[in-house]
Design a protein around this motif. Structure first.
Motif, PDB file in Angstrom:
ATOM      1  N   GLY A 120     -15.574  55.358  53.220  1.00 29.19           N
ATOM      2  CA  GLY A 120     -16.938  54.925  52.931  1.00 29.19           C
ATOM      3  C   GLY A 120     -17.100  54.539  51.487  1.00 29.19           C
ATOM      4  N   GLU A 121     -18.102  53.731  51.240  1.00 32.95           N
ATOM      5  CA  GLU A 121     -18.473  53.428  49.864  1.00 32.95           C
ATOM      6  C   GLU A 121     -19.853  52.814  49.870  1.00 32.95           C
ATOM      7  OE1 GLU A 121     -15.811  49.477  49.430  1.00 32.95           O
ATOM      8  OE2 GLU A 121     -15.336  51.235  50.605  1.00 32.95           O
ATOM      9  N   LYS A 122     -20.400  52.587  48.695  1.00 32.45           N
ATOM     10  CA  LYS A 122     -21.720  51.984  48.588  1.00 32.45           C
ATOM     11  C   LYS A 122     -21.621  50.488  48.899  1.00 32.45           C
ATOM     12  CE  LYS A 122     -25.723  51.605  45.651  1.00 32.45           C
ATOM     13  NZ  LYS A 122     -26.453  51.248  46.878  1.00 32.45           N
ATOM     14  N   VAL A 123     -22.536  49.998  49.724  1.00 30.35           N
ATOM     15  CA  VAL A 123     -22.588  48.565  50.029  1.00 30.35           C
ATOM     16  C   VAL A 123     -23.246  47.845  48.852  1.00 30.35           C
ATOM     17  CG1 VAL A 123     -23.455  46.825  51.621  1.00 30.35           C
ATOM     18  CG2 VAL A 123     -22.799  49.089  52.490  1.00 30.35           C
ATOM     19  N   ARG A 124     -22.627  46.753  48.407  1.00 27.11           N
ATOM     20  CA  ARG A 124     -23.191  46.000  47.280  1.00 27.11           C
ATOM     21  C   ARG A 124     -24.493  45.310  47.672  1.00 27.11           C
ATOM     22  NH1 ARG A 124     -17.837  42.616  45.247  1.00 27.11           N
ATOM     23  NH2 ARG A 124     -16.664  44.409  44.483  1.00 27.11           N
ATOM     24  N   ASP A 125     -25.415  45.257  46.725  1.00 25.48           N
ATOM     25  CA  ASP A 125     -26.668  44.529  46.943  1.00 25.48           C
ATOM     26  C   ASP A 125     -26.410  43.084  47.353  1.00 25.48           C
ATOM     27  OD1 ASP A 125     -28.245  46.688  46.334  1.00 25.48           O
ATOM     28  OD2 ASP A 125     -28.980  45.915  44.411  1.00 25.48           O
ATOM     29  N   SER A 126     -25.397  42.468  46.748  1.00 27.57           N
ATOM     30  CA  SER A 126     -25.129  41.046  47.023  1.00 27.57           C
ATOM     31  C   SER A 126     -24.763  40.830  48.494  1.00 27.57           C
ATOM     32  CB  SER A 126     -24.007  40.535  46.118  1.00 27.57           C
ATOM     33  OG  SER A 126     -22.828  41.285  46.322  1.00 27.57           O
ATOM     34  N   VAL A 127     -24.113  41.806  49.105  1.00 30.03           N
ATOM     35  CA  VAL A 127     -23.748  41.690  50.528  1.00 30.03           C
ATOM     36  C   VAL A 127     -25.016  41.682  51.391  1.00 30.03           C
ATOM     37  CG1 VAL A 127     -22.671  42.935  52.463  1.00 30.03           C
ATOM     38  CG2 VAL A 127     -21.445  42.698  50.285  1.00 30.03           C
ATOM     39  N   LEU A 128     -25.914  42.613  51.115  1.00 32.78           N
ATOM     40  CA  LEU A 128     -27.149  42.703  51.910  1.00 32.78           C
ATOM     41  C   LEU A 128     -28.045  41.489  51.668  1.00 32.78           C
ATOM     42  CD1 LEU A 128     -27.993  46.496  51.431  1.00 32.78           C
ATOM     43  CD2 LEU A 128     -26.689  45.419  53.277  1.00 32.78           C
ATOM     44  N   ALA A 129     -28.099  41.043  50.415  1.00 33.53           N
ATOM     45  CA  ALA A 129     -28.933  39.878  50.076  1.00 33.53           C
ATOM     46  C   ALA A 129     -28.423  38.629  50.796  1.00 33.53           C
ATOM     47  CB  ALA A 129     -28.942  39.662  48.562  1.00 33.53           C
ATOM     48  N   ARG A 130     -27.115  38.433  50.806  1.00 34.57           N
ATOM     49  CA  ARG A 130     -26.548  37.260  51.490  1.00 34.57           C
ATOM     50  C   ARG A 130     -26.778  37.351  52.996  1.00 34.57           C
ATOM     51  NH1 ARG A 130     -20.528  36.766  49.794  1.00 34.57           N
ATOM     52  NH2 ARG A 130     -20.592  35.118  51.366  1.00 34.57           N
ATOM     53  N   ALA A 131     -26.657  38.537  53.566  1.00 34.33           N
ATOM     54  CA  ALA A 131     -26.898  38.703  55.007  1.00 34.33           C
ATOM     55  C   ALA A 131     -28.352  38.370  55.347  1.00 34.33           C
ATOM     56  CB  ALA A 131     -26.565  40.135  55.433  1.00 34.33           C
ATOM     57  N   LEU A 132     -29.263  38.843  54.505  1.00 35.34           N
ATOM     58  CA  LEU A 132     -30.690  38.568  54.738  1.00 35.34           C
ATOM     59  C   LEU A 132     -30.976  37.073  54.658  1.00 35.34           C
ATOM     60  CD1 LEU A 132     -33.586  39.962  55.020  1.00 35.34           C
ATOM     61  CD2 LEU A 132     -33.779  39.564  52.568  1.00 35.34           C
ATOM     62  N   ARG A 133     -30.392  36.419  53.667  1.00 36.08           N
ATOM     63  CA  ARG A 133     -30.647  34.985  53.457  1.00 36.08           C
ATOM     64  C   ARG A 133     -30.116  34.137  54.605  1.00 36.08           C
ATOM     65  NH1 ARG A 133     -29.365  36.013  47.338  1.00 36.08           N
ATOM     66  NH2 ARG A 133     -31.479  36.281  46.583  1.00 36.08           N
ATOM     67  N   ALA A 134     -29.187  34.698  55.385  1.00 35.22           N
ATOM     68  CA  ALA A 134     -28.605  33.950  56.509  1.00 35.22           C
ATOM     69  C   ALA A 134     -29.418  34.091  57.796  1.00 35.22           C
ATOM     70  CB  ALA A 134     -27.173  34.428  56.741  1.00 35.22           C
ATOM     71  N   THR A 135     -30.530  34.825  57.735  1.00 33.00           N
ATOM     72  CA  THR A 135     -31.346  35.007  58.948  1.00 33.00           C
ATOM     73  C   THR A 135     -32.747  34.429  58.736  1.00 33.00           C
ATOM     74  OG1 THR A 135     -32.430  37.107  58.369  1.00 33.00           O
ATOM     75  CG2 THR A 135     -30.195  37.253  59.288  1.00 33.00           C
ATOM     76  N   PRO A 136     -33.478  34.187  59.844  1.00 29.17           N
ATOM     77  CA  PRO A 136     -34.838  33.648  59.733  1.00 29.17           C
ATOM     78  C   PRO A 136     -35.803  34.591  59.001  1.00 29.17           C
ATOM     79  CG  PRO A 136     -34.028  33.515  62.006  1.00 29.17           C
ATOM     80  CD  PRO A 136     -33.037  34.333  61.247  1.00 29.17           C
TER      81      PRO A 136
END
Lengths: 138, 138
Positions: free
Chosen positions: A45-61
């Motif tokens: 396990g490790e901390k998920v980077r903000d950039s990963v979550l931000a990019r995932a969000l930007r790819a959805t409606p």
């Protein structure tokens, strides 16, 4: 069960809730840790980077509900708040969230962090797409 | 449910599992975030300090299973590994863990971090005491 949850009327309202984002931070990290452990076959396990979550969000409606000028940290907070809200109100479960990550988490132990992040974006996008219909006014 | 869990024969073996500690890190932070939110009546959260978990562990009989020279980080890892193991093997639940924290988490919003940490040690000690009988060979 959770006394502290405020009733939210719409998606934008949920995404702006900084308290929910803090709960969601722990939840998202735990789910990623469980999904990665399942895929690799050993606890990790490790901390998920903000950039990963931000990019995932930007790819959805769902991204259309926040300002275009939202920075990476705020977009990650919005992602975390959505997940926390649906989990706390029992619209989803830890198992469901982890399963949706595992479906697309095509990683192996030799990947470096940058390569893993690329795959993680897709896994979190898949997770969020599975949650859209559970949100209010969507 | 979780394919990645290794069977552990005894407490010392669980406490040395660094992979379990990584899963437990996310789980412990999420539980503390939920407990703190319940007590304060609004969603919040933050990372629990290693020193808090290490002090809680040292206050229970479980501490006798690790070396006296264990540093703070390793003691916190041991705490996290125990919680992860019992949660992953479904001997405990998120709700049970959060309830045991809430019982002793006598905090309020004006406390500084040092004051909150003092209270959090007692809450985590209470949580761990409730888990002792669920561990193998105890």
């Amino acid at each position: 069960m959770w006394k502290f949850i405020k009733k939210h009327q719409n998606i934008a309202d949920i995404m702006r809730d900084k308290g929910l984002a803090k709960v969601g931070d722990g939840l998202v990290n735990l789910c990623y840790s469980l999904a990665k452990s399942e895929v690799l076959g050993e606890a990790t396990g490790e901390k998920v980077r903000d950039s990963v979550l931000a990019r995932a969000l930007r790819a959805t409606p769902i991204y259309s509900h926040i300002s275009r000028r939202t920075d990476t940290g705020a977009a990650a907070d919005a992602f975390e708040a959505i997940v926390a809200y649906l989990w706390l109100t029992e619209k989803t479960t830890t198992e469901t969230l982890v399963s949706s990550l595992v479906e697309r988490l095509d990683i192996h132990s030799e990947m470096n962090r940058t390569q893993e992040s690329e795959v993680a974006v897709e896994a979190f996008q898949n997770m969020l797409e599975g949650l859209i219909d559970l949100l209010p006014d969507s």
